[in-house]
Design a protein around this motif. Sequence first.
Motif, PDB file in Angstrom:
ATOM      1  N   GLN A 143     -31.803   3.184 113.514  1.00 34.59           N
ATOM      2  CA  GLN A 143     -30.636   3.850 113.172  1.00 34.59           C
ATOM      3  C   GLN A 143     -29.702   4.211 114.442  1.00 34.59           C
ATOM      4  O   GLN A 143     -28.513   3.976 114.381  1.00 34.59           O
ATOM      5  N   LYS A 144     -30.231   4.493 115.637  1.00 33.57           N
ATOM      6  CA  LYS A 144     -29.295   5.259 116.486  1.00 33.57           C
ATOM      7  C   LYS A 144     -29.179   4.390 117.687  1.00 33.57           C
ATOM      8  O   LYS A 144     -28.315   4.260 118.551  1.00 33.57           O
ATOM      9  N   GLU A 213     -35.803  10.506 108.542  1.00 28.89           N
ATOM     10  CA  GLU A 213     -34.394  11.114 107.906  1.00 28.89           C
ATOM     11  C   GLU A 213     -34.099  12.514 108.575  1.00 28.89           C
ATOM     12  O   GLU A 213     -32.887  12.528 108.689  1.00 28.89           O
ATOM     13  N   ILE A 216     -32.785  12.354 111.998  1.00 31.64           N
ATOM     14  CA  ILE A 216     -31.707  11.938 112.069  1.00 31.64           C
ATOM     15  C   ILE A 216     -30.662  13.135 111.544  1.00 31.64           C
ATOM     16  O   ILE A 216     -29.333  13.259 112.168  1.00 31.64           O
TER      17      ILE A 216
END
Length: 246
Positions: A143-144, A213, A216
Amino acid sequence: MLRVSNLSRRLGVGSLGRFVTSPLLQKTPVQIFRFNSSQNKDVYDLWIQSIQELRKELNDKPWIPEVSLAPPGQARADMRDTSHLQWQPTQEQLEQIAELKSKPIPLKNDPLIEHCTNLIMKDGLKYKANQYLSKALYLVFLQKRKDPVELLRGCLDSLGPLCSTKTMKTGFAKNVTVPVPLSTRQRNRLAFKWILEGSDKRASKDFSVRLAEEIISVIDGKSSGFEKRSLMHKQAALHRAYLKLK
């Protein structure tokens, strides 16, 4: 002493690599038997004899690479001589070497990862907890696109409270609540505990997905753990008058 190079010369090959990849070794046992019985049995006998002599030499005395790998006409071989390789590192590779020399050697096991794994672990199944955390960190990386361990360290540092409250006895009938500072390990424990509590409220059935999740969410500053951190700081600020008792 029988050297490997002498063995190669006796068998009619230029080097040990050519000896290992000779056509004789690439044949099946039946083909080898036919080859030896019909074409050149003397080569096969010399091969077996040389291998037996080499095996006897290695069993009787410790194997010394400088002596066993010496070329014909030399007593010992210089194992540090790399002139025959004809390879020189590029300027980019030299810059990478100089950059890596200034960096410390990373630890085999990160203490932060071990701490978080122990907080996830249930019933002593540490390998499962390690799998959950590894998958969650991989999802954070997807994601990052940054180092997930450093992201986890940063989110624990931002979410962890700086102080807490503790009830102390005064020797009288009334006890008082005193704010106390927290160590780094205590801050990380509370922060990761809040992350686990927040992950339990998410909808996914996979624990690793819920944990990723929530991590994040902490990185983005949207986690519910920040409210708990603010509440704990407010409670410590209300009892700051009793700091002189500590």
